[in-house]
Scaffold this motif. Structure first.
Motif, PDB file in Angstrom:
ATOM      1  N   SER A  11      15.475 -13.071 -57.534  1.00  0.00           N
ATOM      2  CA  SER A  11      14.620 -11.978 -57.997  1.00  0.00           C
ATOM      3  C   SER A  11      15.405 -10.679 -58.129  1.00  0.00           C
ATOM      4  CB  SER A  11      13.450 -11.767 -57.036  1.00  0.00           C
ATOM      5  OG  SER A  11      12.604 -12.882 -57.048  1.00  0.00           O
ATOM      6  N   ALA A  12      16.247 -10.383 -57.148  1.00  0.00           N
ATOM      7  CA  ALA A  12      17.054  -9.160 -57.194  1.00  0.00           C
ATOM      8  C   ALA A  12      18.025  -9.195 -58.374  1.00  0.00           C
ATOM      9  CB  ALA A  12      17.815  -8.975 -55.889  1.00  0.00           C
ATOM     10  N   ALA A  13      18.647 -10.340 -58.601  1.00  0.00           N
ATOM     11  CA  ALA A  13      19.579 -10.471 -59.728  1.00  0.00           C
ATOM     12  C   ALA A  13      18.845 -10.311 -61.050  1.00  0.00           C
ATOM     13  CB  ALA A  13      20.297 -11.821 -59.669  1.00  0.00           C
ATOM     14  N   LEU A  14      17.642 -10.862 -61.120  1.00  0.00           N
ATOM     15  CA  LEU A  14      16.838 -10.743 -62.332  1.00  0.00           C
ATOM     16  C   LEU A  14      16.490  -9.279 -62.603  1.00  0.00           C
ATOM     17  CD1 LEU A  14      15.259 -12.257 -64.571  1.00  0.00           C
ATOM     18  CD2 LEU A  14      13.337 -12.313 -62.994  1.00  0.00           C
ATOM     19  N   LEU A  15      16.054  -8.564 -61.580  1.00  0.00           N
ATOM     20  CA  LEU A  15      15.720  -7.149 -61.737  1.00  0.00           C
ATOM     21  C   LEU A  15      16.943  -6.324 -62.109  1.00  0.00           C
ATOM     22  CD1 LEU A  15      13.185  -6.641 -58.822  1.00  0.00           C
ATOM     23  CD2 LEU A  15      12.706  -6.659 -61.265  1.00  0.00           C
ATOM     24  N   HIS A  85       9.896 -16.386 -62.996  1.00  0.00           N
ATOM     25  CA  HIS A  85      10.948 -15.479 -63.444  1.00  0.00           C
ATOM     26  C   HIS A  85      11.033 -15.493 -64.969  1.00  0.00           C
ATOM     27  CE1 HIS A  85      12.239 -14.506 -59.472  1.00  0.00           C
ATOM     28  NE2 HIS A  85      12.647 -15.738 -59.183  1.00  0.00           N
ATOM     29  N   ALA A  86      10.863 -16.654 -65.562  1.00  0.00           N
ATOM     30  CA  ALA A  86      10.904 -16.762 -67.025  1.00  0.00           C
ATOM     31  C   ALA A  86       9.789 -15.928 -67.657  1.00  0.00           C
ATOM     32  CB  ALA A  86      10.805 -18.219 -67.454  1.00  0.00           C
ATOM     33  N   ASP A  87       8.613 -15.938 -67.035  1.00  0.00           N
ATOM     34  CA  ASP A  87       7.506 -15.116 -67.546  1.00  0.00           C
ATOM     35  C   ASP A  87       7.871 -13.633 -67.496  1.00  0.00           C
ATOM     36  OD1 ASP A  87       5.864 -17.340 -67.981  1.00  0.00           O
ATOM     37  OD2 ASP A  87       5.004 -17.224 -65.953  1.00  0.00           O
ATOM     38  N   ALA A  88       8.505 -13.220 -66.411  1.00  0.00           N
ATOM     39  CA  ALA A  88       8.904 -11.821 -66.259  1.00  0.00           C
ATOM     40  C   ALA A  88       9.926 -11.430 -67.322  1.00  0.00           C
ATOM     41  CB  ALA A  88       9.477 -11.579 -64.860  1.00  0.00           C
TER      42      ALA A  88
END
Length: 167
Positions: A11-15, A85-88
């Motif tokens: 999640s942190a990497a995605l953000l 995560h894909a939705d985000a």
């Protein structure tokens, strides 16, 4: 099964990735604006008809590409399932494209103003309304009275109308 923290790291990497993408997009916009200013072009000023037509054609072409991406982008998913995560990432991508469409529509409006009265007042007004609708969509305005599909279709109509009237 114990959570080893990999979900939080993901999640942190995605953000971080989305923040970097937004930063780079903004930096590219600022860089382009600075180049225009250094070349002596004030975006708020009236442009010569030749420059306005060329800029309008370029903006319309790019806007149509972005609108097609937005139109083809929605993916159906189970509304009952928790967001992934894909939705985000898809949502973030859609917001970035909506912002780009807003900026392009603003450029179309500015150039149409430079061409007025050689273009219809109705076309200039349509560009203003389309920009407002795209802004409301991106802001997820609860009072927005237009659906995503209707706003994108109206923006496509604007591009077609502008191409026809300015050709």
């Amino acid at each position: 099964m114990a959570d080893d923290g990999s979900s939080e790291r993901t999640s942190a990497a995605l953000l971080q990735s989305m923040a970097l993408l937004a930063t780079l997009s903004t930096a590219a916009d600022v860089n382009q604006a600075m180049k225009e200013r250094r070349a002596g072009h004030d975006p708020a000023a009236q442009e010569t008809p030749g420059r306005a037509r060329a800029g309008l054609q370029a903006a319309c072409e790019t806007l149509m590409e972005v609108l097609m991406q937005l139109l083809m982008g929605p993916v159906s998913h189970d509304a009952e399932a928790p967001p992934t995560h894909a939705d985000a990432v898809r949502h973030f991508d859609c917001l970035m494209k909506l912002r780009r469409a807003e900026r392009l529509t603003h450029a179309v409006h500015q150039r149409l103003l430079s061409l007025y009265p050689d273009v219809s007042e109705a076309l200039v007004e349509e560009a203003r309304v389309v920009e407002q609708q795209l802004t409301a969509l991106r802001a997820e305005d609860a009072d927005a009275t237009v659906s995503f599909g209707a706003a994108i279709e109206r923006a496509i109509g604007l591009v077609v109308w502008a191409r026809h009237e300015v050709a």
